[in-house]
Design a protein around this motif. Structure first.
Motif, short mmCIF file in Angstrom:
data_model
loop_
_atom_site.label_atom_id
_atom_site.label_comp_id
_atom_site.label_asym_id
_atom_site.label_seq_id
_atom_site.Cartn_x
_atom_site.Cartn_y
_atom_site.Cartn_z
N LEU A 94 -9.17 6.45 -11.03
CA LEU A 94 -8.18 7.05 -10.45
C LEU A 94 -8.59 8.43 -9.74
O LEU A 94 -9.62 9.05 -10.53
N LEU A 95 -7.81 8.61 -8.69
CA LEU A 95 -8.33 10.07 -8.05
C LEU A 95 -7.50 11.05 -8.85
O LEU A 95 -6.48 11.01 -9.51
N PRO A 96 -7.91 12.54 -8.49
CA PRO A 96 -7.13 13.46 -9.13
C PRO A 96 -5.61 13.34 -8.80
O PRO A 96 -4.79 13.78 -9.67
N MET A 97 -5.21 13.20 -7.69
CA MET A 97 -4.00 12.91 -7.24
C MET A 97 -3.37 11.73 -7.84
O MET A 97 -2.03 11.96 -7.96
N ASN A 98 -3.84 10.90 -8.54
CA ASN A 98 -3.16 9.82 -9.35
C ASN A 98 -3.02 10.19 -10.64
O ASN A 98 -2.15 9.59 -11.25
N THR A 99 -3.70 11.34 -11.27
CA THR A 99 -3.64 11.57 -12.54
C THR A 99 -2.74 12.83 -12.89
O THR A 99 -2.20 13.32 -13.84
N PHE A 100 -2.80 13.92 -11.79
CA PHE A 100 -2.30 15.29 -12.03
C PHE A 100 -1.37 15.56 -10.93
O PHE A 100 -1.69 15.25 -9.59
N ALA A 101 -0.20 15.91 -11.23
CA ALA A 101 0.65 16.33 -10.19
C ALA A 101 1.13 17.73 -10.17
O ALA A 101 1.03 18.42 -11.45
N LYS A 102 1.34 18.53 -9.10
CA LYS A 102 1.53 19.98 -8.64
C LYS A 102 2.84 20.07 -9.18
O LYS A 102 3.83 19.45 -8.56
N VAL A 103 3.25 21.05 -10.25
CA VAL A 103 4.61 21.28 -10.39
C VAL A 103 4.47 22.92 -10.26
O VAL A 103 4.16 23.53 -10.97
N ASP A 104 5.19 23.39 -9.41
CA ASP A 104 5.04 25.05 -9.05
C ASP A 104 3.50 25.51 -8.86
O ASP A 104 2.70 24.96 -8.19
N CYS A 164 0.79 -1.08 -0.02
CA CYS A 164 -0.05 0.11 -0.02
C CYS A 164 0.73 1.16 -0.16
O CYS A 164 1.61 1.53 0.93
N LEU A 165 0.84 1.98 -1.08
CA LEU A 165 1.76 3.41 -1.35
C LEU A 165 1.34 4.24 -0.85
O LEU A 165 0.19 4.79 -1.33
N VAL A 166 1.85 4.94 0.18
CA VAL A 166 1.51 6.11 0.80
C VAL A 166 1.41 7.37 -0.25
O VAL A 166 2.54 7.42 -1.09
N PRO A 167 0.35 8.20 -0.55
CA PRO A 167 0.03 9.08 -1.62
C PRO A 167 1.07 10.21 -1.30
O PRO A 167 1.07 10.85 0.00
N ASN A 168 1.84 10.66 -2.11
CA ASN A 168 2.59 11.69 -1.77
C ASN A 168 2.51 12.93 -2.89
O ASN A 168 3.28 13.95 -2.99
N ASN A 169 1.37 12.94 -3.58
CA ASN A 169 1.31 13.67 -4.80
C ASN A 169 -0.42 14.48 -4.60
O ASN A 169 -0.86 14.63 -5.77
N ASP A 170 -0.75 14.39 -3.46
CA ASP A 170 -2.17 14.91 -3.34
C ASP A 170 -2.22 16.59 -3.77
O ASP A 170 -1.42 17.40 -3.18
N LEU A 171 -3.32 16.81 -4.64
CA LEU A 171 -3.17 18.28 -5.06
C LEU A 171 -4.09 19.07 -3.78
O LEU A 171 -4.17 20.35 -3.96
N ASP A 230 4.40 -1.96 -12.31
CA ASP A 230 5.68 -1.73 -11.79
C ASP A 230 5.78 -0.78 -10.55
O ASP A 230 5.27 0.44 -10.93
N SER A 231 6.12 -1.17 -9.48
CA SER A 231 6.02 -0.23 -8.25
C SER A 231 7.31 0.62 -8.36
O SER A 231 7.41 1.66 -7.64
N GLY A 232 8.43 0.37 -9.18
CA GLY A 232 9.64 1.11 -9.49
C GLY A 232 9.51 2.15 -10.22
O GLY A 232 10.31 2.86 -10.23
N SER A 233 8.44 2.34 -11.19
CA SER A 233 8.18 3.45 -12.10
C SER A 233 7.34 4.43 -11.76
O SER A 233 6.09 4.00 -11.27
N THR A 234 7.57 5.78 -11.54
CA THR A 234 6.84 6.91 -10.89
C THR A 234 5.56 7.14 -11.87
O THR A 234 4.61 6.89 -11.51
N LEU A 235 5.88 7.20 -13.10
CA LEU A 235 4.93 7.52 -14.09
C LEU A 235 4.15 6.60 -14.91
O LEU A 235 4.81 5.62 -15.07
N THR A 236 2.94 6.64 -15.38
CA THR A 236 2.25 5.71 -16.36
C THR A 236 2.72 5.92 -17.57
O THR A 236 2.82 7.19 -18.19
N MET A 237 3.30 4.97 -18.51
CA MET A 237 3.55 5.38 -19.95
C MET A 237 3.11 4.67 -20.66
O MET A 237 2.80 3.36 -20.49
N LEU A 267 2.48 6.25 -9.25
CA LEU A 267 1.75 7.36 -8.97
C LEU A 267 0.06 6.83 -9.12
O LEU A 267 -0.63 7.40 -8.20
N GLN A 268 -0.12 6.11 -10.15
CA GLN A 268 -1.50 5.73 -10.64
C GLN A 268 -1.72 4.52 -9.54
O GLN A 268 -3.12 3.99 -9.37
#
Length: 809
Positions: free
Chosen positions: A301-311, A155-162, A240-247, A331-332
């Motif tokens: 998917l939740l918004p935090m799973n699909t959009f990342a905040k950059v600045d 269970c991966l702790v979310p670290n990308n919540d908008l 893959d738990s080792g890849s951050t983004l979905t490609m 992330l997903q």
């Protein structure tokens, strides 16, 4: 992952990897190991350590194995990024920390693992090895089959919540094994895990993706050739738990992007690395629902799973990947309990709520500097890593081992060069990572940074662009012997702002805090550096002229560089970073363009790696810049430098190679033919690189070269036990080797005997030109360049060779 090995248990940390099968840790005695913070595991101090014999059933499970003279089963793990581990296969007791005070620590006896005695690559100094979680018989998961019955979950702790919210700071992701890994309940979604011939990765079948209720059929790429007839059309994406983004593949991504843009009514902002970005405030509550329709499982998917905040932007975190490859990234997967049932070949996903804070993604930025300081050219010491003057120098390493280490680094480097040139138009060029930068090179430069100057060493790398060093404060840094550079103690250090012309000129920048232009360098071997773009004064140590007249130190103000606050990977603790000498705009060479006018040269002293040093150990190779770098004289040979993508590298055109007077037409490398430069499409078939030891040529040409050499050499052939060198002879049986000439365009370069053959072991002399594979990239390495003054004229696009005694240059 914290583990304890042996009896009594010894604490260490290892990296969890669902893409690896064999578990291994570094062990004493270690002939060649990367640095790690915790002590090496000593099997002699454990009462439960047991070597595995060659003829045992356990040895048969290991894919890449050999048997030594003592009947010990030995493994050799070669990773795709050039990292490796070799050593003995053994069994040992592994103990794991309990996550509950009510439960005792768990000890598992007789775990088959690798006791690594030679290891190197991208591994962090905070890890002792790898815990293999892939789907093969030797993996940790399958070894524990009786105990865990093929079940594990995380269970991966979310670290990308908008929507930032507070959470306990000690909250961590969890991994479960056995009965505790069962995922159950009314909301569980289950999809088949597809078995493939590789039996390593976990494949799923993705049918479609919905965006705001509009369903888009997913095109199935063939990830690899499988002989499985029942599932040949299944398994089109890897989880893959080792890849951050979905490609996802390009054509499908284009369809997904256009649909998403139609539905989102917000202010779109261009942001190079991530193509779909909006002002965060403009899309609050406007992100459409995205559902991944796997076979029998619709994952919303939740918004935090699909959009990342950059600045101040929100960017889509599903990106365009290789046209034949798809990965479902972590992330997903966040906020899902994900269970693997390898007995029933099922993956279960259960939506799970965590309320955790948001962390930003740092993206790539870099910048070329402009300086006004005039120089009349200057010369610096260039120290080979195996020289006694090098901080890397280890007198206990044998000459043959030194050469084998150099050989490995050559193949690793070639691997990343090849990846860079195979896909000149790949979207990864604009994504989070840059895959055109190879493993750091072979030579060190002594530099001083700041005012007052702080002395340190950095790797001089013609295959890298951005210059950077480790800086205080350092949140995560590799060990280095010299003190970290402290920008607060320098009067000339200056941060580059986000809106400055220096930051904006790059085109791909990110601002994550206080209007600071930040960079993130990811290298082809997974090494990395993250920090601030800044300007600073660099001072280079003086050298002594031929008349023994001392030259003043050279100070260059306002050099744009990276001040790294988070760095890790293959970097040795004797270096503080990298001096980028590549051909792109951000490199040190290009920044000094006004001063050096596109000219630099080097003269590499002859270092026969198979023999002790036969010259004064205080003599170093030299690198020259500006007017002093001009190579002239009646014996100068000049050939064009070909402009190609990626512009980091220096390409030459090789027409043929002569062996004992017999000329062999050179076969062009197929990768370089993918260049978009139409005018040069038939040129630029080999890279010249000071950071690669060996010369590497494509397979078909190598076969022709080898057969010709065999015809010419009258000696007794002998097999290289390491299998690095395919053409070897008993040293005593060969008196003379044939003359080898490389025929570049307009330049015929005759190689020295020591540049073509070396004694790599006792009574074993091998060819130092090696086979780069069917699609391998060709590289003209530094052994072939020794005792030549090699000059680069980037204004006139010319490379010059002048035969020179570099010990006297």
């Amino acid at each position: 992952m914290k583990i304890f090995i042996g009896m009594p248990p010894m604490k260490t940390y290892a990296s969890l990897d669902t893409g690896s099968d064999l578990t291994w840790v570094q062990c004493k005695p270690c002939t060649h190991c990367y640095k790690q913070i915790l002590p090496l595991f000593d099997p002699q101090k454990s009462s439960t350590y047991k070597i595995i014999g060659c003829n045992s059933k356990e040895c048969e499970l290991v894919r890449d194995k050999t048997c030594d003279k003592k009947n010990v089963c030995e493994y050799e793990m070669q990773y795709g990024d050039g990292s490796y581990s070799t050593g003995d296969v053994a069994s040992e007791t592994f103990t794991f920390d309990s996550t509950s005070k009510k439960v005792d620590n768990i000890s598992i006896p007789q775990v088959i693992f690798g006791c690594g005695h030679s290891n190197d690559g991208t591994f962090s100094n905070r890890t002792a090895g790898i815990v293999g979680l892939a789907d093969s018989k030797i993996s940790f998961i399958n070894q524990l089959d009786k105990q865990i019955k093929g079940k594990f979950s995380y269970c991966l702790v979310p670290n990308n919540d908008l929507s930032p919210s507070s959470h306990p700071p000690n909250t961590t992701s969890k991994i479960n094994f056995g009965s505790k890994a069962v995922v159950s309940g009314p909301n569980v979604l289950t999809t088949p895990i597809i078995r493939r011939d590789t039996d390593i990765f976990y494949y799923l079948y993705l049918e479609s993706v919905s965006v705001g209720g509009k369903k888009l059929e997913f095109n199935s790429p063939q990830l690899m050739n499988s002989s499985s007839t029942a599932n040949e059309d299944l398994g089109n994406i890897i989880i893959d738990s080792g890849s951050t983004l979905t490609m996802i593949p390009g054509k499908f991504y284009d369809k997904l992007e256009s649909t998403l843009v139609e539905m989102i009514k917000g202010k779109r902002i261009e942001h190079g690395p991530l193509p779909i970005c909006y002002e965060t405030k403009s899309i609050v509550n406007k992100i459409p629902k995205i559902v991944f329709h796997f076979k029998d499982a619709d994952i919303e998917l939740l918004p935090m799973n699909t959009f990342a905040k950059v600045d101040d932007l929100s960017c889509f975190s599903i990106v365009k990947g290789n046209s034949d490859f798809a990965i479902y990234g972590n992330l997903q997967q966040m906020n899902f309990l994900i269970g693997y049932d390898l007995v029933n070949h099922k993956l279960s996903l259960l939506p799970t709520n965590f309320f955790l804070s948001f962390s930003q993604l740092a993206l790539v930025s870099s910048r070329k500097a402009k300086t006004n300081h005039d120089l009349d050219g200057f010369t610096l010491d260039l120290i080979h890593r195996d020289s006694p003057l090098s901080p890397y120098y280890n007198p206990s390493i044998t000459p043959s081992q030194r050469l084998r280490d150099a050989c490995h680094r050559s193949f690793s480097r070639a691997s990343f060069f090849t990846k860079a040139s195979i896909h000149p138009t790949t979207p990864f060029k604009h994504d989070i990572q840059s895959d055109i930068v190879p493993i750091p090179a072979e030579y060190l430069m002594k530099i001083s940074i700041g005012t007052p100057p702080r002395e340190t060493f950095a790797i001089a790398d013609t295959g890298s662009d951005l210059t950077w060093i480790q800086c205080k404060p350092c949140t995560e840094c590799f060990d280095q012997i010299f003190p970290l550079f402290n920008p607060r103690k320098s009067s000339t250090y200056k941060i580059i702002g986000c809106h400055s012309k220096h930051c904006e000129a790059v085109g791909e920048t990110v601002c994550v805090r206080k209007n600071v232009c930040q960079y993130e360098m990811h290298y082809g071997d997974n090494s990395y550096s993250v920090g601030d773009i800044a300007s600073e004064t660099f001072t280079f140590a003086s050298t002594t002229s031929k008349t023994n007249k001392k030259v003043d130190n050279i100070s260059i103000p306002q050099v744009i560089f990276g001040c790294g606050h988070d760095n890790g990977g293959t970097f040795n603790n004797f270096t503080a970073g990298i001096v980028g000498l590549g051909g792109s705009k951000v490199s040190f060479i290009k920044q000094l363009d006004k001063q050096i006018k596109g000219k630099f040269s080097y003269c590499l002293i002859p270092m026969d790696l198979s023999l002790p040093f036969s010259f004064d150990p205080n003599i170093t190779s030299k690198i020259n810049f500006g007017p002093k770098a001009v190579v002239s004289g009646p014996n100068v040979l000049t050939t064009p430098i070909i402009r190609k993508y990626p512009d980091t590298f220096y390409y030459l055109n090789l027409k043929s190679v002569s062996v004992g007077g017999k000329k062999l037409k050179y076969f062009k490398s197929s990768q370089l033919m993918s260049s978009s430069a139409a005018a040069d499409k038939d040129l630029g078939n080999i890279i010249i690189d000071s950071g690669t030891t060996l010369t590497i040529v494509p397979e078909e040409f190598y076969k022709k070269l080898e057969s010709t050499l065999v015809e010419k050499i009258k000696g007794k052939r002998k097999k290289d036990p390491s299998n690095y060198f395919p053409l070897c002879y008993e040293t005593k049986s060969v008196v003379n080797f044939p003359k080898i000439v490389f025929h570049f365009t307009d330049a015929e370069v005759e190689l020295l005997p020591m540049s073509t053959f070396a004694e790599v072991d006792e009574n074993l002399t091998c060819l130092l030109i090696v086979n780069g594979g069917v699609d391998g990239l060709a590289i003209y390495g530094n052994l072939a360049q020794m005792n030549f003054l090699v000059g680069y004229d980037l204004v006139n696009h010319k490379l010059s060779f002048l035969p020179t005694d570099c010990t006297k240059h």
